[in-house]
Motif scaffolding. Structure first.
Motif, PDB file in Angstrom:
ATOM      1  N   PHE A 143       7.614   4.436 -20.958  1.00 42.49           N
ATOM      2  CA  PHE A 143       7.937   5.786 -20.511  1.00 42.49           C
ATOM      3  C   PHE A 143       8.119   5.783 -19.001  1.00 42.49           C
ATOM      4  CE2 PHE A 143       3.379   5.378 -20.277  1.00 42.49           C
ATOM      5  CZ  PHE A 143       2.994   6.079 -19.143  1.00 42.49           C
ATOM      6  N   ARG A 144       8.821   6.789 -18.490  1.00 41.01           N
ATOM      7  CA  ARG A 144       9.022   6.964 -17.049  1.00 41.01           C
ATOM      8  C   ARG A 144       8.125   8.100 -16.566  1.00 41.01           C
ATOM      9  NH1 ARG A 144      13.720   5.378 -14.377  1.00 41.01           N
ATOM     10  NH2 ARG A 144      12.667   6.278 -12.571  1.00 41.01           N
ATOM     11  N   PRO A 145       7.062   7.778 -15.842  1.00 42.69           N
ATOM     12  CA  PRO A 145       6.177   8.846 -15.351  1.00 42.69           C
ATOM     13  C   PRO A 145       6.910   9.741 -14.348  1.00 42.69           C
ATOM     14  CG  PRO A 145       5.134   6.679 -15.177  1.00 42.69           C
ATOM     15  CD  PRO A 145       6.577   6.443 -15.456  1.00 42.69           C
ATOM     16  N   GLU A 146       6.632  11.016 -14.393  1.00 42.18           N
ATOM     17  CA  GLU A 146       7.152  11.954 -13.405  1.00 42.18           C
ATOM     18  C   GLU A 146       6.191  11.982 -12.222  1.00 42.18           C
ATOM     19  OE1 GLU A 146       7.881  15.753 -15.033  1.00 42.18           O
ATOM     20  OE2 GLU A 146       9.310  15.046 -16.553  1.00 42.18           O
ATOM     21  N   THR A 147       6.707  11.592 -11.054  1.00 42.99           N
ATOM     22  CA  THR A 147       5.870  11.517  -9.858  1.00 42.99           C
ATOM     23  C   THR A 147       6.423  12.423  -8.765  1.00 42.99           C
ATOM     24  OG1 THR A 147       7.111   9.662  -8.911  1.00 42.99           O
ATOM     25  CG2 THR A 147       5.270   9.130 -10.400  1.00 42.99           C
ATOM     26  N   SER A 148       5.589  12.667  -7.768  1.00 43.35           N
ATOM     27  CA  SER A 148       5.989  13.436  -6.593  1.00 43.35           C
ATOM     28  C   SER A 148       5.388  12.771  -5.369  1.00 43.35           C
ATOM     29  CB  SER A 148       5.527  14.897  -6.717  1.00 43.35           C
ATOM     30  OG  SER A 148       4.115  14.954  -6.830  1.00 43.35           O
ATOM     31  N   GLY A 149       5.628  13.349  -4.202  1.00 42.63           N
ATOM     32  CA  GLY A 149       5.094  12.789  -2.976  1.00 42.63           C
ATOM     33  C   GLY A 149       6.054  11.822  -2.317  1.00 42.63           C
ATOM     34  N   THR A 150       5.523  10.945  -1.488  1.00 41.10           N
ATOM     35  CA  THR A 150       6.321   9.980  -0.731  1.00 41.10           C
ATOM     36  C   THR A 150       6.461   8.697  -1.551  1.00 41.10           C
ATOM     37  OG1 THR A 150       5.407  10.884   1.326  1.00 41.10           O
ATOM     38  CG2 THR A 150       6.563   8.768   1.455  1.00 41.10           C
ATOM     39  N   VAL A 151       7.567   8.586  -2.256  1.00 39.66           N
ATOM     40  CA  VAL A 151       7.800   7.425  -3.113  1.00 39.66           C
ATOM     41  C   VAL A 151       8.083   6.201  -2.240  1.00 39.66           C
ATOM     42  CG1 VAL A 151       9.275   6.450  -4.928  1.00 39.66           C
ATOM     43  CG2 VAL A 151       8.704   8.894  -4.943  1.00 39.66           C
ATOM     44  N   PRO A 152       7.468   5.044  -2.539  1.00 38.75           N
ATOM     45  CA  PRO A 152       7.735   3.841  -1.736  1.00 38.75           C
ATOM     46  C   PRO A 152       9.208   3.454  -1.772  1.00 38.75           C
ATOM     47  CG  PRO A 152       5.851   3.522  -3.184  1.00 38.75           C
ATOM     48  CD  PRO A 152       6.488   4.808  -3.595  1.00 38.75           C
ATOM     49  N   GLU A 153       9.678   2.859  -0.690  1.00 40.13           N
ATOM     50  CA  GLU A 153      11.039   2.361  -0.666  1.00 40.13           C
ATOM     51  C   GLU A 153      11.199   1.214  -1.656  1.00 40.13           C
ATOM     52  OE1 GLU A 153      13.038   2.375   3.386  1.00 40.13           O
ATOM     53  OE2 GLU A 153      10.935   2.195   3.949  1.00 40.13           O
ATOM     54  N   ALA A 154      12.420   1.031  -2.131  1.00 42.50           N
ATOM     55  CA  ALA A 154      12.702  -0.049  -3.080  1.00 42.50           C
ATOM     56  C   ALA A 154      12.320  -1.391  -2.462  1.00 42.50           C
ATOM     57  CB  ALA A 154      14.178  -0.033  -3.452  1.00 42.50           C
ATOM     58  N   ARG A 155      11.758  -2.274  -3.277  1.00 45.27           N
ATOM     59  CA  ARG A 155      11.291  -3.556  -2.748  1.00 45.27           C
ATOM     60  C   ARG A 155      11.011  -4.531  -3.893  1.00 45.27           C
ATOM     61  NH1 ARG A 155       6.276  -1.527   0.394  1.00 45.27           N
ATOM     62  NH2 ARG A 155       7.638   0.274   0.549  1.00 45.27           N
ATOM     63  N   SER A 156      10.856  -5.785  -3.520  1.00 41.97           N
ATOM     64  CA  SER A 156      10.388  -6.815  -4.452  1.00 41.97           C
ATOM     65  C   SER A 156       9.460  -7.754  -3.698  1.00 41.97           C
ATOM     66  CB  SER A 156      11.557  -7.606  -5.048  1.00 41.97           C
ATOM     67  OG  SER A 156      12.138  -8.454  -4.073  1.00 41.97           O
ATOM     68  N   ASN A 157       8.795  -8.622  -4.456  1.00 41.36           N
ATOM     69  CA  ASN A 157       7.903  -9.635  -3.873  1.00 41.36           C
ATOM     70  C   ASN A 157       6.806  -9.020  -3.017  1.00 41.36           C
ATOM     71  OD1 ASN A 157       9.679 -11.570  -5.023  1.00 41.36           O
ATOM     72  ND2 ASN A 157      11.017 -11.352  -3.250  1.00 41.36           N
ATOM     73  N   HIS A 158       6.399  -7.823  -3.409  1.00 44.84           N
ATOM     74  CA  HIS A 158       5.268  -7.144  -2.791  1.00 44.84           C
ATOM     75  C   HIS A 158       4.012  -7.490  -3.600  1.00 44.84           C
ATOM     76  CE1 HIS A 158       7.216  -4.717  -5.870  1.00 44.84           C
ATOM     77  NE2 HIS A 158       6.036  -4.150  -6.109  1.00 44.84           N
ATOM     78  N   SER A 159       2.923  -6.798  -3.351  1.00 39.50           N
ATOM     79  CA  SER A 159       1.706  -6.991  -4.127  1.00 39.50           C
ATOM     80  C   SER A 159       1.150  -5.629  -4.506  1.00 39.50           C
ATOM     81  CB  SER A 159       0.667  -7.801  -3.341  1.00 39.50           C
ATOM     82  OG  SER A 159       0.321  -7.140  -2.139  1.00 39.50           O
ATOM     83  N   ALA A 160       0.267  -5.632  -5.494  1.00 32.53           N
ATOM     84  CA  ALA A 160      -0.326  -4.377  -5.958  1.00 32.53           C
ATOM     85  C   ALA A 160      -1.731  -4.642  -6.476  1.00 32.53           C
ATOM     86  CB  ALA A 160       0.530  -3.752  -7.049  1.00 32.53           C
ATOM     87  N   PHE A 161      -2.565  -3.630  -6.366  1.00 33.75           N
ATOM     88  CA  PHE A 161      -3.902  -3.728  -6.936  1.00 33.75           C
ATOM     89  C   PHE A 161      -4.368  -2.335  -7.342  1.00 33.75           C
ATOM     90  CE2 PHE A 161      -4.713  -2.885  -2.485  1.00 33.75           C
ATOM     91  CZ  PHE A 161      -5.808  -2.027  -2.488  1.00 33.75           C
ATOM     92  N   VAL A 162      -5.451  -2.284  -8.095  1.00 35.67           N
ATOM     93  CA  VAL A 162      -5.987  -1.028  -8.617  1.00 35.67           C
ATOM     94  C   VAL A 162      -7.395  -0.816  -8.092  1.00 35.67           C
ATOM     95  CG1 VAL A 162      -6.773   0.166 -10.697  1.00 35.67           C
ATOM     96  CG2 VAL A 162      -4.596  -1.042 -10.712  1.00 35.67           C
ATOM     97  N   LEU A 163      -7.672   0.416  -7.697  1.00 32.09           N
ATOM     98  CA  LEU A 163      -9.022   0.817  -7.329  1.00 32.09           C
ATOM     99  C   LEU A 163      -9.269   2.181  -7.947  1.00 32.09           C
ATOM    100  CD1 LEU A 163     -11.554   0.002  -5.793  1.00 32.09           C
ATOM    101  CD2 LEU A 163     -10.642   1.154  -3.783  1.00 32.09           C
ATOM    102  N   GLU A 164     -10.236   2.236  -8.846  1.00 31.81           N
ATOM    103  CA  GLU A 164     -10.518   3.441  -9.620  1.00 31.81           C
ATOM    104  C   GLU A 164      -9.244   3.868 -10.368  1.00 31.81           C
ATOM    105  OE1 GLU A 164     -12.228   6.105  -6.760  1.00 31.81           O
ATOM    106  OE2 GLU A 164     -14.178   5.089  -6.840  1.00 31.81           O
ATOM    107  N   MET A 165      -8.733   5.054 -10.126  1.00 37.86           N
ATOM    108  CA  MET A 165      -7.547   5.529 -10.850  1.00 37.86           C
ATOM    109  C   MET A 165      -6.289   5.478  -9.986  1.00 37.86           C
ATOM    110  SD  MET A 165      -8.406   6.264 -13.957  1.00 37.86           S
ATOM    111  CE  MET A 165      -7.068   7.329 -14.514  1.00 37.86           C
ATOM    112  N   ALA A 166      -6.293   4.671  -8.942  1.00 41.80           N
ATOM    113  CA  ALA A 166      -5.162   4.616  -8.023  1.00 41.80           C
ATOM    114  C   ALA A 166      -4.528   3.232  -8.009  1.00 41.80           C
ATOM    115  CB  ALA A 166      -5.585   5.001  -6.614  1.00 41.80           C
ATOM    116  N   MET A 167      -3.205   3.216  -7.893  1.00 40.37           N
ATOM    117  CA  MET A 167      -2.428   1.988  -7.745  1.00 40.37           C
ATOM    118  C   MET A 167      -1.976   1.892  -6.291  1.00 40.37           C
ATOM    119  SD  MET A 167       1.275   1.169  -9.495  1.00 40.37           S
ATOM    120  CE  MET A 167       2.207  -0.321  -9.137  1.00 40.37           C
TER     121      MET A 167
END
Length: 389
Positions: free
Chosen positions: A112-136
């Protein structure tokens, strides 16, 4: 003493993919393969049955309606797990950097495609991600089409589905791609990567999510070699990195970083581990890390692999006993069926072709007696008696 306990070579060849683990299953997404122009595939490895399966999600929703929101093929994306949803962000495919966010519902097996708002990150690749509590959290990456490397940190609150660009304090980590970011407690530890001038890093940068500040960390005296495209994971409050690439060289070394003492130590597990490789994934399942995929260099070209290894960071006595049976070719006919099945899985099912022999050493007779005791669920006193016969 940690030990490499399993090697399999039956998955789909891939690198620059993403993976997450939930319960006893490893979910993998995406790959670098120009011959595939389909939607992104979902492959699942079951760490209990030790089998791969390919899912075919995105056909229908729970209500039975057509639902075709599966992301297109890409590589260099990130995947994180929050509750029973895997969120995938970014990536690259056929000259285009992506800024799309997709969700994969593990229970329902649909995209599914979540509906989001706010400041969406610019398009990118080869980045990193992690989770803390309920946040990405998203850190760094590359968008060469508009000419930027970045070291910004973006946060998605998955409760409100609002993106925000964090206004950080302190001296940030250098702009980079192909780095790793790993959360320990409430802090993010960034290691390695490659910068704008193809300079490689081996420094640690620390970001405190409670104060939104980059912390000054003293340099350790002993450091891993500079690298990119490595894998990182956390275990018992420490950071581990494995493998990677730099200037035509690939690595298969394992290093452990202690955040309290600000020190690195090279770790050498027992058993046969992976060959030098890069762009693999390492995911924790219990006390084990599952290493899957990756590539190695040969004659100035990169070759994908389907290798899967399991590194047991705290092997039990049962695991050590099974390893002894395999290593020394002990006879298995008297063992319980489930133990024989596990031994077959640990040797890729090739134990029947091996030269099985019974050693007369008293040490290995004790090992065999111990494994037989598993079947009859002997008490500790009976087990002592069995070892003395």
């Amino acid at each position: 003493m940690m030990h490499w306990t399993l090697y399999r070579k039956r998955g789909s060849k891939r690198y620059y993919h993403a993976a997450v683990a939930m319960d006893h299953k490893l979910y993998t997404f995406g790959e670098y393969d120009k011959t595939h122009r389909d939607r992104v595939g979902v492959h699942v490895f079951n760490t209990v049955s030790l089998r791969w399966a390919k899912l075919h999600p995105g056909e229908t929703t729970r209500s039975g309606e057509r639902h075709l929101e599966a992301p297109s093929m890409s590589w260099g994306q990130t995947a994180v797990l929050i509750e029973a949803v895997i969120y995938i962000f970014g990536g690259y495919w056929e000259g285009q950097y992506l800024d799309a966010l997709y969700g994969f519902d593990i229970d329902a097996h649909w995209w599914f495609r979540p509906e989001t708002s706010g400041t969406v990150p610019e398009a990118r690749s080869n980045h990193s991600a992690f989770v803390l509590e309920m946040a990405m959290y998203i850190f760094g990456g590359l968008n060469a089409s508009v000419g930027f490397f970045t070291n910004d940190i973006c946060k998605l609150n998955t409760t409100t589905m609002v993106w925000s660009l964090i206004n950080t304090g302190g001296t940030p980590a250098p702009v980079s791609l192909f780095h790793s970011s790993t959360v320990i407690g409430t802090r993010m530890f960034v290691f390695g990567g490659r910068g704008i001038q193809f300079d490689y890093y081996n420094s640690i940068s620390v970001f405190d999510t409670e104060t939104d500040r980059w912390l000054s960390a003293p340099s350790a005296q002993l450091l891993p070699e500079r690298r990119e495209c490595h894998s990182a994971f956390a275990y018992n409050g420490e950071l581990y990195i494995f493998g990677g690439y730099r200037n035509g060289r690939t690595f298969n070394d394992l290093w452990r970083f202690n955040p309290d003492t600000i020190s690195w130590k090279k770790v050498e597990p027992k058993g046969k581990g992976p060959c030098p490789m890069f762009s693999m994934c390492c995911n924790m399942v219990g006390d084990c890390t599952i290493l899957f995929g990756g590539g190695y260099t040969s004659m100035h070209s990169s070759i994908q692999v389907s290798d899967l290894y399991i590194l047991d960071l705290s092997p039990s006595l049962k695991t050590l006993s099974k390893l002894a049976v395999i290593q020394h070719g002990l006879k298995q006919s008297g063992l319980p069926h489930d133990v024989r099945w596990e031994l077959a899985a640990m040797t890729n099912g090739s134990e029947g072709k091996a030269n099985v022999r019974l050693l007369t050493s008293s040490m290995f007779r004790w090992m065999l007696a111990f494994l037989r005791a598993l079947k009859s669920m002997l008490t500790p006193s009976c087990l002592t008696s069995a070892t003395q016969t």
